[in-house]
Design an enzyme around this catalytic site. Structure first.
Site, PDB file in Angstrom:
ATOM      1  N   ASP A 177      -8.216   5.828  -4.614  1.00  0.00           N
ATOM      2  CA  ASP A 177      -7.089   6.745  -4.828  1.00  0.00           C
ATOM      3  C   ASP A 177      -7.373   8.215  -4.490  1.00  0.00           C
ATOM      4  OD1 ASP A 177      -8.612   7.655  -7.045  1.00  0.00           O
ATOM      5  OD2 ASP A 177      -7.529   6.360  -8.448  1.00  0.00           O
TER       6      ASP A 177
ATOM      7  N   SER B  51     -14.277  -2.983 -15.112  1.00  0.00           N
ATOM      8  CA  SER B  51     -14.601  -4.279 -15.716  1.00  0.00           C
ATOM      9  C   SER B  51     -15.947  -4.774 -15.190  1.00  0.00           C
ATOM     10  CB  SER B  51     -13.490  -5.294 -15.432  1.00  0.00           C
ATOM     11  OG  SER B  51     -13.265  -5.386 -14.045  1.00  0.00           O
TER      12      SER B  51
ATOM     13  N   TYR C  21       0.833  -1.216   0.000  1.00  0.00           N
ATOM     14  CA  TYR C  21       0.000   0.000   0.000  1.00  0.00           C
ATOM     15  C   TYR C  21       0.863   1.260   0.000  1.00  0.00           C
ATOM     16  CZ  TYR C  21      -4.247  -2.595   0.018  1.00  0.00           C
ATOM     17  OH  TYR C  21      -5.266  -3.416  -0.388  1.00  0.00           O
TER      18      TYR C  21
ATOM     19  N   HIS D 230     -15.130   1.361  -1.822  1.00  0.00           N
ATOM     20  CA  HIS D 230     -14.070   0.472  -1.333  1.00  0.00           C
ATOM     21  C   HIS D 230     -13.075   1.190  -0.433  1.00  0.00           C
ATOM     22  CE1 HIS D 230     -14.884  -2.375  -4.997  1.00  0.00           C
ATOM     23  NE2 HIS D 230     -15.747  -2.534  -4.024  1.00  0.00           N
TER      24      HIS D 230
HETATM   25  C1  BV8 Z   1     -18.377  -8.757  -0.196  1.00  0.00           C
HETATM   26  C2  BV8 Z   1      -9.388  -3.454  -2.614  1.00  0.00           C
HETATM   27  C3  BV8 Z   1     -19.934  -9.636   1.304  1.00  0.00           C
HETATM   28  C4  BV8 Z   1      -8.013  -3.584  -2.455  1.00  0.00           C
HETATM   29  C5  BV8 Z   1     -10.927  -4.434  -4.041  1.00  0.00           C
HETATM   30  C6  BV8 Z   1     -18.057 -15.068  -6.975  1.00  0.00           C
HETATM   31  C7  BV8 Z   1     -19.045 -14.434  -7.720  1.00  0.00           C
HETATM   32  C8  BV8 Z   1     -19.496 -13.155  -7.365  1.00  0.00           C
HETATM   33  C9  BV8 Z   1     -18.963 -12.509  -6.286  1.00  0.00           C
HETATM   34  C10 BV8 Z   1     -17.981 -13.125  -5.556  1.00  0.00           C
HETATM   35  C11 BV8 Z   1     -17.536 -14.397  -5.901  1.00  0.00           C
HETATM   36  N1  BV8 Z   1     -16.567 -14.728  -5.018  1.00  0.00           N
HETATM   37  C12 BV8 Z   1     -16.390 -13.726  -4.138  1.00  0.00           C
HETATM   38  C13 BV8 Z   1     -17.248 -12.742  -4.450  1.00  0.00           C
HETATM   39  C14 BV8 Z   1     -17.405 -11.454  -3.775  1.00  0.00           C
HETATM   40  C15 BV8 Z   1     -16.278 -10.521  -4.075  1.00  0.00           C
HETATM   41  C16 BV8 Z   1     -16.220 -10.340  -5.573  1.00  0.00           C
HETATM   42  O1  BV8 Z   1     -16.967  -9.581  -6.164  1.00  0.00           O
HETATM   43  N2  BV8 Z   1     -15.291 -11.030  -6.202  1.00  0.00           N
HETATM   44  C17 BV8 Z   1     -15.212 -11.033  -7.661  1.00  0.00           C
HETATM   45  C18 BV8 Z   1     -13.820 -10.547  -8.074  1.00  0.00           C
HETATM   46  C19 BV8 Z   1     -15.521 -12.385  -8.155  1.00  0.00           C
HETATM   47  N3  BV8 Z   1     -16.611  -9.265  -3.418  1.00  0.00           N
HETATM   48  C20 BV8 Z   1     -16.218  -9.008  -2.188  1.00  0.00           C
HETATM   49  O2  BV8 Z   1     -15.498  -9.774  -1.543  1.00  0.00           O
HETATM   50  C21 BV8 Z   1     -16.754  -7.728  -1.593  1.00  0.00           C
HETATM   51  N4  BV8 Z   1     -17.328  -7.953  -0.338  1.00  0.00           N
HETATM   52  O3  BV8 Z   1     -18.889  -9.341  -1.117  1.00  0.00           O
HETATM   53  O4  BV8 Z   1     -18.816  -8.815   1.071  1.00  0.00           O
HETATM   54  C22 BV8 Z   1     -19.815 -10.340   2.567  1.00  0.00           C
HETATM   55  C23 BV8 Z   1     -20.841 -11.162   2.904  1.00  0.00           C
HETATM   56  C24 BV8 Z   1     -20.786 -11.860   4.083  1.00  0.00           C
HETATM   57  C25 BV8 Z   1     -19.701 -11.729   4.903  1.00  0.00           C
HETATM   58  C26 BV8 Z   1     -18.681 -10.897   4.577  1.00  0.00           C
HETATM   59  C27 BV8 Z   1     -18.736 -10.200   3.384  1.00  0.00           C
HETATM   60  C28 BV8 Z   1     -15.614  -6.769  -1.361  1.00  0.00           C
HETATM   61  C29 BV8 Z   1     -15.013  -6.317  -2.621  1.00  0.00           C
HETATM   62  C30 BV8 Z   1     -13.844  -5.442  -2.300  1.00  0.00           C
HETATM   63  C31 BV8 Z   1     -13.016  -5.306  -3.444  1.00  0.00           C
HETATM   64  N5  BV8 Z   1     -11.838  -4.538  -3.152  1.00  0.00           N
HETATM   65  N6  BV8 Z   1      -9.746  -4.063  -3.801  1.00  0.00           N
HETATM   66  C32 BV8 Z   1      -7.240  -2.493  -3.054  1.00  0.00           C
HETATM   67  O5  BV8 Z   1      -7.710  -1.683  -3.853  1.00  0.00           O
HETATM   68  O6  BV8 Z   1      -6.093  -2.528  -2.659  1.00  0.00           O
HETATM   69  S1  BV8 Z   1     -11.317  -4.942  -5.611  1.00  0.00           S
HETATM   70  C33 BV8 Z   1     -10.617  -4.045  -6.827  1.00  0.00           C
HETATM   71  O7  BV8 Z   1     -11.543  -4.264  -7.883  1.00  0.00           O
HETATM   72  C34 BV8 Z   1     -10.464  -2.585  -6.686  1.00  0.00           C
HETATM   73  O8  BV8 Z   1     -10.839  -2.057  -5.483  1.00  0.00           O
HETATM   74  C35 BV8 Z   1     -11.356  -2.049  -7.760  1.00  0.00           C
HETATM   75  O9  BV8 Z   1     -11.967  -0.901  -7.324  1.00  0.00           O
HETATM   76  C36 BV8 Z   1     -12.334  -3.140  -8.004  1.00  0.00           C
HETATM   77  C37 BV8 Z   1     -13.012  -3.137  -9.311  1.00  0.00           C
HETATM   78  O10 BV8 Z   1     -12.081  -3.146 -10.371  1.00  0.00           O
HETATM   79  P1  BV8 Z   1     -12.243  -2.096 -11.525  1.00  0.00           P
HETATM   80  O11 BV8 Z   1     -12.259  -0.775 -10.919  1.00  0.00           O
HETATM   81  O12 BV8 Z   1     -13.371  -2.487 -12.373  1.00  0.00           O
HETATM   82  O13 BV8 Z   1     -10.857  -2.229 -12.295  1.00  0.00           O
HETATM   83  P2  BV8 Z   1     -10.387  -3.297 -13.379  1.00  0.00           P
HETATM   84  O14 BV8 Z   1      -8.899  -3.274 -13.367  1.00  0.00           O
HETATM   85  O15 BV8 Z   1     -11.041  -4.586 -13.192  1.00  0.00           O
HETATM   86  O16 BV8 Z   1     -10.908  -2.735 -14.772  1.00  0.00           O
HETATM   87  C38 BV8 Z   1     -10.370  -1.566 -15.356  1.00  0.00           C
HETATM   88  C39 BV8 Z   1     -11.206  -1.211 -16.576  1.00  0.00           C
HETATM   89  O17 BV8 Z   1     -10.789   0.039 -17.067  1.00  0.00           O
HETATM   90  C40 BV8 Z   1     -11.087  -2.199 -17.739  1.00  0.00           C
HETATM   91  O18 BV8 Z   1     -12.397  -2.516 -18.210  1.00  0.00           O
HETATM   92  C41 BV8 Z   1     -10.311  -1.433 -18.810  1.00  0.00           C
HETATM   93  O19 BV8 Z   1     -10.695  -1.794 -20.116  1.00  0.00           O
HETATM   94  C42 BV8 Z   1     -10.712  -0.011 -18.488  1.00  0.00           C
HETATM   95  N7  BV8 Z   1      -9.770   1.047 -18.878  1.00  0.00           N
HETATM   96  C43 BV8 Z   1      -8.413   1.033 -18.813  1.00  0.00           C
HETATM   97  N8  BV8 Z   1      -7.929   2.231 -19.188  1.00  0.00           N
HETATM   98  C44 BV8 Z   1      -8.974   3.017 -19.486  1.00  0.00           C
HETATM   99  C45 BV8 Z   1     -10.164   2.265 -19.305  1.00  0.00           C
HETATM  100  N9  BV8 Z   1     -11.377   2.782 -19.544  1.00  0.00           N
HETATM  101  C46 BV8 Z   1     -11.457   4.072 -19.938  1.00  0.00           C
HETATM  102  N10 BV8 Z   1     -10.353   4.856 -20.128  1.00  0.00           N
HETATM  103  C47 BV8 Z   1      -9.114   4.374 -19.921  1.00  0.00           C
HETATM  104  N11 BV8 Z   1      -8.037   5.159 -20.115  1.00  0.00           N
END
Ligand code: BV8
Ligand code: ZN
Length: 249
Positions: A103, A189, A66, A118
């Site tokens: 951020d 995403s 971090y 988040h």
């Molecule tokens: C919870 C923090 C309930 C750390 C982050 C299976 C199915 C469904 C759900 C789940 C599952 N298994 C587990 C889960 C739940 C899980 C989840 O969703 N997992 C997924 C991945 C499968 N969720 C959780 O655990 C959440 N909590 O559910 O609690 C609960 C219930 C009971 C008891 C206890 C709890 C908590 C989620 C917390 C996530 N924290 N990180 C850190 O940041 O250090 S996740 C991480 O992903 C980031 O925080 C980020 O914000 C988040 C989302 O990512 P994106 O922002 O979408 O970024 P990504 O890189 O993916 O995409 C970037 C995009 O930008 C791309 O599309 C690209 O094309 C585009 N791009 C690039 N450049 C540009 C652009 N677009 C425009 N212009 C550009 N220039």
């Protein structure tokens, strides 16, 4: 840049806007995304860094990661996409930013109504007594700092995988989505839940969905309008398009 007439018409009619943002909006500030090309999770495993058990097992390693990200964020700033979103507030009475990013760049750009689903990398709290710390001495300490009150480990105020989102923030972000006329989905995403449900709420309540992304995402098949390209190019151009047609508030 030519935008669809139907999008411009929707913007001229709208009162309430939601900008739902993800890591892609900060890519042009030099901050890595999580998934896709150059994404953090291609090199690091989320389960080894972004969860509570990992922190308790290897607090110094997680803290160092971090610190690395804080340094990058501290050395950069909002880009034209963040700034354009803040500018939209001049033209609409109800603008909310619902972000998955930690951020702090929307706040630094001047957006007033930001829901950080988040958490925020500039904030910290004690894992034992939950005292909050945001002073630079804590935030920029090299080793994981200890709580002044109870000696507990201090962690970043970020929602890790498996943790609940701050309920008031999620509920208020979801309410903004439920009342908006247009929901922009920018640089995400849309795979992380429950955050990815925000645009679904907007769509279910009849909002017009506009996605801005360099490639298709998990939500692209549900949007009304997909604008392919960089957020830092498209958003200022869109703002420019409406600013001569709408009176500032
Ligand atoms: C919870 C923090 C309930 C750390 C982050 C299976 C199915 C469904 C759900 C789940 C599952 N298994 C587990 C889960 C739940 C899980 C989840 O969703 N997992 C997924 C991945 C499968 N969720 C959780 O655990 C959440 N909590 O559910 O609690 C609960 C219930 C009971 C008891 C206890 C709890 C908590 C989620 C917390 C996530 N924290 N990180 C850190 O940041 O250090 S996740 C991480 O992903 C980031 O925080 C980020 O914000 C988040 C989302 O990512 P994106 O922002 O979408 O970024 P990504 O890189 O993916 O995409 C970037 C995009 O930008 C791309 O599309 C690209 O094309 C585009 N791009 C690039 N450049 C540009 C652009 N677009 C425009 N212009 C550009 N220039
Ligand atoms: Zn404490």
């Amino acid at each position: 840049m030519k935008f669809p007439d139907v999008l411009i018409a929707a913007l001229l009619k709208a009162n309430s806007l939601v900008f739902f943002t993800g890591a892609g909006i900060s890519a042009e500030s030099g901050i890595s995304t999580f998934r896709g090309k150059g994404g953090i999770w291609n090199k690091m495993k989320p389960e080894e860094l972004a969860n509570f058990d990992a922190f308790m097992k290897k607090p110094d390693l997680v803290w160092e990661w971090y610190q690395y990200r804080r340094k990058i964020i501290n050395e950069t700033g909002p880009n034209p996409a963040h700034t354009a979103i803040a500018e939209f507030e001049k033209y609409y009475s109800d603008v909310s930013v619902v972000t998955q990013n930690v951020d702090n760049l929307h706040n630094r750009a001047g957006s007033k109504n930001v829901f950080e689903l988040h958490g925020n990398i500039e904030k910290n709290y004690c894992v034992d007594c939950e005292t909050h710390y945001s002073s630079p001495e804590i935030t920029f300490s090299e080793k994981v700092p200890k709580c002044e009150k109870c000696g507990g480990l201090i962690r970043p105020d970020i929602v890790w995988f498996g943790e609940m989102l701050p309920q008031d923030v999620f509920i208020n972000g979801d309410k903004a989505a439920a009342r908006c006329d247009i929901c922009f989905i920018i640089g995400t995403s849309a795979v992380v839940y429950p955050a990815a449900h925000i645009p679904i709420t907007a769509r279910d309540k009849g909002a017009y969905l506009v996605e801005i992304n360099i490639e298709e995402s998990n939500i692209s098949d549900k949007v009304n309008c997909f604008l392919k390209g960089k957020a830092g190019v498209i958003l200022p151009a869109l703002l420019n398009e409406i600013m001569n047609k709408i009176k500032p508030q």
